[in-house]
Every structure is written in structure tokens, then in C-alpha cells.
Design an enzyme around this catalytic site. Structure first.
Site, PDB file in Angstrom:
ATOM      1  N   VAL A   1      -5.542   7.392  -4.369  1.00 17.40           N
ATOM      2  CA  VAL A   1      -5.073   8.514  -5.194  1.00 17.40           C
ATOM      3  C   VAL A   1      -4.262   8.008  -6.397  1.00 17.40           C
ATOM      4  O   VAL A   1      -4.442   8.494  -7.523  1.00 17.40           O
ATOM      5  CB  VAL A   1      -4.245   9.519  -4.358  1.00 17.40           C
ATOM      6  CG1 VAL A   1      -3.885  10.735  -5.193  1.00 17.40           C
ATOM      7  CG2 VAL A   1      -5.016   9.943  -3.109  1.00 17.40           C
TER       8      VAL A   1
ATOM      9  N   GLU B   1     -11.480   7.203   8.568  1.00 15.89           N
ATOM     10  CA  GLU B   1     -10.628   6.015   8.554  1.00 15.89           C
ATOM     11  C   GLU B   1     -10.999   5.106   9.728  1.00 15.89           C
ATOM     12  O   GLU B   1     -11.615   5.556  10.701  1.00 15.89           O
ATOM     13  CB  GLU B   1      -9.168   6.454   8.758  1.00 15.89           C
ATOM     14  CG  GLU B   1      -8.730   7.572   7.859  1.00 15.89           C
ATOM     15  CD  GLU B   1      -7.793   7.116   6.768  1.00 15.89           C
ATOM     16  OE1 GLU B   1      -7.257   6.009   6.885  1.00 15.89           O
ATOM     17  OE2 GLU B   1      -7.615   7.874   5.805  1.00 15.89           O
TER      18      GLU B   1
ATOM     19  N   ALA C   1      -0.306  20.817 -21.382  1.00  9.14           N
ATOM     20  CA  ALA C   1       1.073  20.660 -20.880  1.00  9.14           C
ATOM     21  C   ALA C   1       2.089  20.907 -21.991  1.00  9.14           C
ATOM     22  O   ALA C   1       3.257  21.157 -21.737  1.00  9.14           O
ATOM     23  CB  ALA C   1       1.254  19.260 -20.309  1.00  9.14           C
TER      24      ALA C   1
ATOM     25  N   LYS D   1      -1.995  20.590   7.379  1.00 11.51           N
ATOM     26  CA  LYS D   1      -2.338  21.450   6.230  1.00 11.51           C
ATOM     27  C   LYS D   1      -2.160  22.924   6.584  1.00 11.51           C
ATOM     28  O   LYS D   1      -1.691  23.723   5.770  1.00 11.51           O
ATOM     29  CB  LYS D   1      -3.773  21.172   5.792  1.00 11.51           C
ATOM     30  CG  LYS D   1      -3.962  19.738   5.293  1.00 11.51           C
ATOM     31  CD  LYS D   1      -5.432  19.391   5.177  1.00 11.51           C
ATOM     32  CE  LYS D   1      -5.647  17.948   4.809  1.00 11.51           C
ATOM     33  NZ  LYS D   1      -7.041  17.515   4.981  1.00 11.51           N
TER      34      LYS D   1
ATOM     35  N   ASP E   1      -4.428  16.227  11.287  1.00 12.87           N
ATOM     36  CA  ASP E   1      -4.436  16.341   9.822  1.00 12.87           C
ATOM     37  C   ASP E   1      -4.650  17.807   9.413  1.00 12.87           C
ATOM     38  O   ASP E   1      -3.940  18.329   8.536  1.00 12.87           O
ATOM     39  CB  ASP E   1      -5.552  15.441   9.266  1.00 12.87           C
ATOM     40  CG  ASP E   1      -5.710  15.588   7.777  1.00 12.87           C
ATOM     41  OD1 ASP E   1      -4.862  15.062   7.039  1.00 12.87           O
ATOM     42  OD2 ASP E   1      -6.680  16.246   7.343  1.00 12.87           O
TER      43      ASP E   1
ATOM     44  N   LYS F   1       0.643  15.314   3.057  1.00 15.32           N
ATOM     45  CA  LYS F   1       0.694  16.494   3.936  1.00 15.32           C
ATOM     46  C   LYS F   1       1.540  16.260   5.181  1.00 15.32           C
ATOM     47  O   LYS F   1       2.240  17.154   5.650  1.00 15.32           O
ATOM     48  CB  LYS F   1      -0.717  16.913   4.354  1.00 15.32           C
ATOM     49  CG  LYS F   1      -1.557  15.756   4.886  1.00 15.32           C
ATOM     50  CD  LYS F   1      -2.861  15.677   4.155  1.00 15.32           C
ATOM     51  CE  LYS F   1      -3.486  14.313   4.292  1.00 15.32           C
ATOM     52  NZ  LYS F   1      -4.674  14.161   3.487  1.00 15.32           N
TER      53      LYS F   1
ATOM     54  N   GLY G   1     -17.422   5.636   4.844  1.00 10.45           N
ATOM     55  CA  GLY G   1     -16.110   5.823   4.216  1.00 10.45           C
ATOM     56  C   GLY G   1     -15.585   7.244   4.314  1.00 10.45           C
ATOM     57  O   GLY G   1     -14.612   7.598   3.655  1.00 10.45           O
TER      58      GLY G   1
HETATM   59  N1  LIG Z   1      -7.300   9.526  -0.149  1.00  8.05           N
HETATM   60  C1  LIG Z   1      -7.465  10.822  -0.280  1.00  8.05           C
HETATM   61  O1  LIG Z   1      -8.575  11.294  -0.555  1.00  8.05           O
HETATM   62  C2  LIG Z   1      -6.292  11.766  -0.113  1.00  8.05           C
HETATM   63  C3  LIG Z   1      -6.508  13.161  -0.218  1.00  8.05           C
HETATM   64  C4  LIG Z   1      -5.421  14.027  -0.100  1.00  8.05           C
HETATM   65  C5  LIG Z   1      -4.157  13.518   0.126  1.00  8.05           C
HETATM   66  N2  LIG Z   1      -3.985  12.152   0.259  1.00  8.05           N
HETATM   67  C6  LIG Z   1      -2.636  11.644   0.497  1.00  8.05           C
HETATM   68  O2  LIG Z   1      -2.255  10.835  -0.603  1.00  8.05           O
HETATM   69  C7  LIG Z   1      -1.401   9.795  -0.159  1.00  8.05           C
HETATM   70  C8  LIG Z   1      -1.970   8.434  -0.603  1.00  8.05           C
HETATM   71  O3  LIG Z   1      -3.254   8.293  -0.018  1.00  8.05           O
HETATM   72  P1  LIG Z   1      -4.247   7.100  -0.461  1.00  8.05           P
HETATM   73  O4  LIG Z   1      -5.563   7.438   0.159  1.00  8.05           O
HETATM   74  O5  LIG Z   1      -4.163   6.880  -1.903  1.00  8.05           O
HETATM   75  O6  LIG Z   1      -3.614   5.871   0.339  1.00  8.05           O
HETATM   76  P2  LIG Z   1      -3.935   4.320   0.132  1.00  8.05           P
HETATM   77  O7  LIG Z   1      -5.210   4.130  -0.583  1.00  8.05           O
HETATM   78  O8  LIG Z   1      -3.758   3.700   1.475  1.00  8.05           O
HETATM   79  O9  LIG Z   1      -2.750   3.828  -0.825  1.00  8.05           O
HETATM   80  C9  LIG Z   1      -1.420   3.749  -0.394  1.00  8.05           C
HETATM   81  C10 LIG Z   1      -0.626   2.998  -1.422  1.00  8.05           C
HETATM   82  O10 LIG Z   1       0.713   2.939  -0.968  1.00  8.05           O
HETATM   83  C11 LIG Z   1       1.183   1.604  -1.013  1.00  8.05           C
HETATM   84  N3  LIG Z   1       2.097   1.383   0.105  1.00  8.05           N
HETATM   85  C12 LIG Z   1       1.864   1.614   1.413  1.00  8.05           C
HETATM   86  N4  LIG Z   1       2.955   1.297   2.129  1.00  8.05           N
HETATM   87  C13 LIG Z   1       3.874   0.865   1.261  1.00  8.05           C
HETATM   88  C14 LIG Z   1       5.198   0.385   1.382  1.00  8.05           C
HETATM   89  N5  LIG Z   1       5.777   0.284   2.577  1.00  8.05           N
HETATM   90  N6  LIG Z   1       5.868   0.032   0.267  1.00  8.05           N
HETATM   91  C15 LIG Z   1       5.281   0.110  -0.943  1.00  8.05           C
HETATM   92  N7  LIG Z   1       4.020   0.574  -1.139  1.00  8.05           N
HETATM   93  C16 LIG Z   1       3.338   0.929  -0.041  1.00  8.05           C
HETATM   94  C17 LIG Z   1      -0.039   0.719  -0.894  1.00  8.05           C
HETATM   95  O11 LIG Z   1       0.232  -0.521  -1.488  1.00  8.05           O
HETATM   96  P3  LIG Z   1      -0.866  -1.715  -1.542  1.00  8.05           P
HETATM   97  O12 LIG Z   1      -2.013  -1.162  -2.322  1.00  8.05           O
HETATM   98  O13 LIG Z   1      -0.177  -2.814  -2.258  1.00  8.05           O
HETATM   99  O14 LIG Z   1      -1.200  -2.002  -0.112  1.00  8.05           O
HETATM  100  C18 LIG Z   1      -1.082   1.558  -1.641  1.00  8.05           C
HETATM  101  O15 LIG Z   1      -1.060   1.241  -3.004  1.00  8.05           O
HETATM  102  C19 LIG Z   1      -1.258   9.970   1.355  1.00  8.05           C
HETATM  103  O16 LIG Z   1      -0.122  10.747   1.632  1.00  8.05           O
HETATM  104  C20 LIG Z   1      -2.509  10.775   1.726  1.00  8.05           C
HETATM  105  O17 LIG Z   1      -2.346  11.537   2.897  1.00  8.05           O
HETATM  106  C21 LIG Z   1      -5.026  11.286   0.140  1.00  8.05           C
END
Ligand SMILES: NC(=O)c1ccc[n+]([C@@H]2O[C@H](COP(=O)([O-])OP(=O)(O)OC[C@H]3O[C@@H](n4cnc5c(N)ncnc54)[C@H](OP(=O)(O)O)[C@@H]3O)[C@@H](O)[C@H]2O)c1
Length: 435
Positions: free
Chosen positions: A15, A192, A34, A207, A203, A107, A189
Site C-alpha cells: 500500500v 497470505e 484538494a 471490518k 479480518d 483495520k 497471491g
Molecule cells: N495490501 C492490501 O491490499 C491492503 C488492503 C487494505 C488494507 N491494508 C492494510 O494496509 C496496511 C499495510 O499493508 P501492506 O499490504 O502494504 O503491508 P506490507 O506490504 O507487508 O508492508 C508493510 C510495510 O511496513 C513495514 N514494517 C513492518 N514492520 C515494521 C516495523 N516494525 N518497523 C518499521 N517498518 C515496518 C515494512 O517494512 P519492509 O518493507 O522494510 O519490510 C513494509 O514496508 C496494513 O494495515 C493492512 O492491513 C492492506
């Protein structure tokens, strides 16, 4: 034009990088809408060296995520890290404490801590926004908070988890069983590596808790969302449902139950039978859909991509645009101190029809035992199908659909059958979604 809105971005995963790409690609459109530029000034993730496919050179890299909250050159902290507690929550508290606006797609965190974060935001007079936390790219938080704001919401329900919807609709399309489709979803994909939160309904429950707070003006009550996932749904159930004119979907449902005199909140996630003509039956693959029934608007259907870099970034940036415009609306649609506390509703009060599947030993008298339990519990059977035996003396599936009645009668019937040597596994009950 006013000064740019300055953003600190924590999390550069799916994201986070999607947001960087979107802000770059649609820069001028966003700026015009904006009324000012949206400018990322600082970023953070765990691994500074990783190539993320986006240009990070214009932004300051911050080694300590928590330090972002105190930066004088930041107006908004954007958290795209994840996790209900841990660094995401610490950052949220620190940002609001510093009087920064806070935006998240998290969420789990909003379901668990949304109320206390909203209290903190109200105290500091800053916005807290989480459009992307519910159903990814679908603007359902905004839809309920703004578009449907004039309505009393009667019921909210929907397909809130793309992984489960992919698995169920592929089971339906291919006739394959749950395990095979979960493996395929992981390979493609859509699931997870650890899919527990998705397939167990957690999950979707996160929501739903957020949606019911917004829809009913209720205090977020994740602890009382009663969630059952899709792990027990078999290919045979989907075939059986199909024969009866239904598809199977994991549905989160929230409504106010007044049958005991005091308004109570029913929040459930269940695999349900959905009639083929219902709009949710046409929602296949990883798509999400939410239905809200307003007392003046009627049925509103929000549908779209529930996840993915582009759609989720779209929802996140919509929140940033709102903040740039000066929107200070209450996160859960009414001021946090005015949100109502509803007791959890007694699910036994629900009046509806159910699909019940038994797996039984193939011997005489089993059907009579089941139907006697139904009779004694006052459950009226609309149809009953016994599936041919798998092999001599083997397991047989008995599926039934009940007439409309109180759910407590079905529960009682199952209690009467509990421990029966005729049943080879606990029965599976799937409510039939009411139109
Ligand atoms: N993916 C979706 O389609 C989606 C949809 C709706 C909502 N969300 C929500 O959006 C959020 C992000 O999701 P995502 O899919 O983008 O996750 P992601 O791809 O796993 O990315 C997480 C990011 O957070 C960083 N991170 C994790 N732990 C950390 C820590 N302890 N300190 C510093 N940085 C840290 C990671 O760093 P590194 O890259 O360096 O490891 C990575 O850049 C979550 O809350 C998820 O529930 C996601």
C-alpha cells in the site's frame, strides 16, 4: 493555492508504494481537487536498502518510525505498517499526541483501538481517517458517513474478505474442495502465507466492527463480533446450495435487534447461503461488496476491489485529500463521546432460515434421529437431501433447509444431537441471507 499538505509515510510495502505511485501519477488532478499539493516529506520502513520499484530520493529517510510524529515539517502521519498493536499503535498515539492528523489502512488497529484513538483525536482537534481499513478501494466509510448520513441504517452486510470470496467462488466454479482452493489462492497471491485471519473470519470481523460503529453510531465492539470462517465448508455444501438456487458467501452482518425491548447489536460473520438473484451472489473472486439499508435511501450497494496496491492507495489518498480540504468530521460519523453502547444481541432471537449439513454414519435410523431432534426443538424442515454414500458403510451427507423460525430452536436441536454416535463431525449451519 495554500501551502502543501506535508505527509510522513510509515510503511513502504504494497500500500505504501501504491500511495507514492498514485500521488506521482495523479499529481495535478489531486492538487486541483484538494486545493493544495500533497507532498510526502519523510518515509520509513524496516529495510532501507530494498528496491521498492519507486523513487524514494525526494523524501527524507527516517530510521526511527516513531520520530516521524514529532517532526515540525509534517502535518499528517500516514501509517501503512499493519498490526493491531506494536509500532503502528505507538505511532498513532504519538502522532495524535503531537497534534498531527493521522491516516491509516489498518483495520485491526481501528477495530481494537479506534475508540481511544478517536478520543485522542477529538481532544487534540485533529482528523483521524481510515477509509482504506474497510473494503480496500471501496469508499464505504465515506459513503456511510456522508452520502447516507441522513438515514437511519437498518442493516449493514457484505462480503468483506477477498481471500474467502475468491476461495468460495472458485470452489463453486471448479467443484474443488477448500484445501485445494486455498493452496491456489496462495499461489496466485490472493491469500497470505498465513491465512488464518482471513479464513477464520477475523479480518471480516475487524471490518464489520468498524462498519457497525459508523452505521449505527455505536461504540466499536470488536470483542462481540461472532465470527465463523469458511474452513468447514465442503464442495458438497456448495453443490447442495447450488441445487437449491443459492451460492455460498462469507457474509458479515450487523443489525440492531429490539426484540428483547432494549436495542442490542448483532454482529456476525458467517458463511451464508445467498440466493442467486441477490446482488452479493454475483460478487466473485477477490471483490468486496457492502450493502447498507437506509430508511430513506433503501438498499445501497458498494462494490469494488477490497485489496491491492492501486485500490487501497486510492482510498488512502482520498483521506489525505479530505484533510487537505480541512475536513474535521467525526471518524465514526458522530462525535466519539456520543457513540452509543449497545449490548450484544442474543443470536437466538434471529428469525430466519438455515441450511444445516450433517455428516453421519451410513446406518438405518440416523435420519429418524435427526428429524426427531428437529421436531422436539420445533424446527420445521423445508427440504432434506441425503447425498449418496461415498462407499459401503461410509460417511453420508444429510443437508436440510429449515422453514423460517427462531435461531434458538436450531441451536436446541443441535444440542439434542450433540454427542450422538451417528454424527461423524459437528454439523455445519449456514444462515440463508434474508433479502
Ligand atoms: N495490501 C492490501 O491490499 C491492503 C488492503 C487494505 C488494507 N491494508 C492494510 O494496509 C496496511 C499495510 O499493508 P501492506 O499490504 O502494504 O503491508 P506490507 O506490504 O507487508 O508492508 C508493510 C510495510 O511496513 C513495514 N514494517 C513492518 N514492520 C515494521 C516495523 N516494525 N518497523 C518499521 N517498518 C515496518 C515494512 O517494512 P519492509 O518493507 O522494510 O519490510 C513494509 O514496508 C496494513 O494495515 C493492512 O492491513 C492492506
Amino acid at each position: 493555492m495554500s501551502d502543501p499538505l506535508r505527509i510522513a509515510l510509515a510503511g513502504l510495502g504494497t500500500v505504501g508504494t501504491g500511495v507514492i505511485e498514485l500521488l506521482e501519477t495523479n499529481r495535478s488532478t489531486i492538487e486541483r481537487r484538494a486545493g493544495r499539493a500533497l507532498q510526502i516529506v519523510a518515509v520509513n520502513a524496516r529495510d532501507r536498502t530494498r528496491d521498492r520499484g519507486v523513487d524514494l530520493s525526494p523524501f527524507a529517510w527516517v530510521d526511527d518510525m516513531q520520530a516521524m510524529a514529532a517532526r515540525a515539517d509534517v502535518d499528517v502521519v500516514l501509517e501503512l505498517v499493519g498490526g493491531s498493536d506494536g509500532p503502528a499503535l505507538t505511532l498513532a498515539r504519538a502522532a495524535l499526541d503531537e497534534g498531527k492528523a493521522f491516516v491509516t489502512a489498518n483495520k485491526a488497529m481501528i477495530a481494537h483501538h479506534g475508540l481511544s484513538l478517536a478520543e485522542q483525536a477529538a481532544l487534540r482537534g485533529v482528523p483521524l481517517k481510515f477509509e482504506a481499513a474497510v473494503a480496500g478501494g471501496i469508499p464505504v466509510v465515506k459513503g456511510l458517513r456522508e452520502g447516507a448520513a441522513a438515514n437511519r441504517i437498518e442493516r449493514i452486510y457484505g462480503i468483506l474478505n477477498g481471500t474467502c470470496n475468491y476461495i468460495l467462488s472458485e470452489m463453486e466454479r471448479t467443484g474443488a474442495d477448500f484445501d485445494a482452493m486455498l493452496a491456489e489462492a496462495q499461489a496466485k497471491g490472493f491469500a497470505e502465507a498465513d491465512p488464518t485471519f482471513d479464513i477464520e473470519g477475523v479480518d471480516a470481523a475487524h471490518k464489520l466492527a468498524i462498519l457497525s460503529a459508523i452505521g449505527f453510531g455505536a461504540r466499536v465492539d470488536f470483542a462481540n463480533v461472532d465470527a465463523t470462517g469458511i474452513g468447514e465448508v465442503r464442495a458438497a455444501d456448495i453443490t447442495q446450495a447450488g441445487t437449491l438456487g443459492y451460492v455460498v458467501r462469507l457474509v458479515g452482518i450487523a443489525s440492531i435487534d429490539e426484540s428483547d425491548g432494549t436495542p442490542a447489536l448483532l454482529q456476525r460473520v458467517r458463511p451464508c447461503l445467498v440466493a442467486r438473484g441477490h446482488p452479493l451472489a454475483a460478487v466473485t473472486g477477490p471483490t468486496n461488496a457492502v450493502v447498507a439499508e437506509g430508511n430513506f435511501s433503501g438498499r445501497l450497494l458498494f462494490q469494488g476491489a477490497g485489496a491491492g496496491a492501486g485500490p487501497t492507495a486510492s482510498a488512502v489518498v482520498a483521506d489525505l485529500i479530505d484533510i487537505a480540504r480541512g475536513d474535521l468530521g467525526a471518524p465514526f460519523s458522530v462525535p466519539v463521546e456520543e457513540l452509543e453502547t449497545f449490548p450484544p444481541a442474543d443470536p437466538g432471537n434471529r428469525i430466519g432460515r438455515d441450511y444445516i449439513r450433517f455428516t453421519v454414519t451410513d446406518r438405518p435410523g440416523v435420519l429418524a434421529e435427526i428429524t426427531a431432534a428437529m421436531r422436539d426443538a420445533e424446527v420445521s424442515i423445508e427440504s432434506l437431501i441425503q447425498r449418496g454414500r461415498d462407499h459401503e458403510g461410509g460417511e453420508v451427507l444429510v443437508a436440510m433447509v429449515t422453514h423460517e423460525g427462531p435461531e434458538r430452536c436450531v441451536t436446541k436441536a443441535l444440542e439434542l444431537l450433540d454427542g450422538s454416535p451417528s454424527l461423524t463431525a459437528p454439523p455445519l449451519v449456514m444462515p440463508i441471507l434474508k433479502d
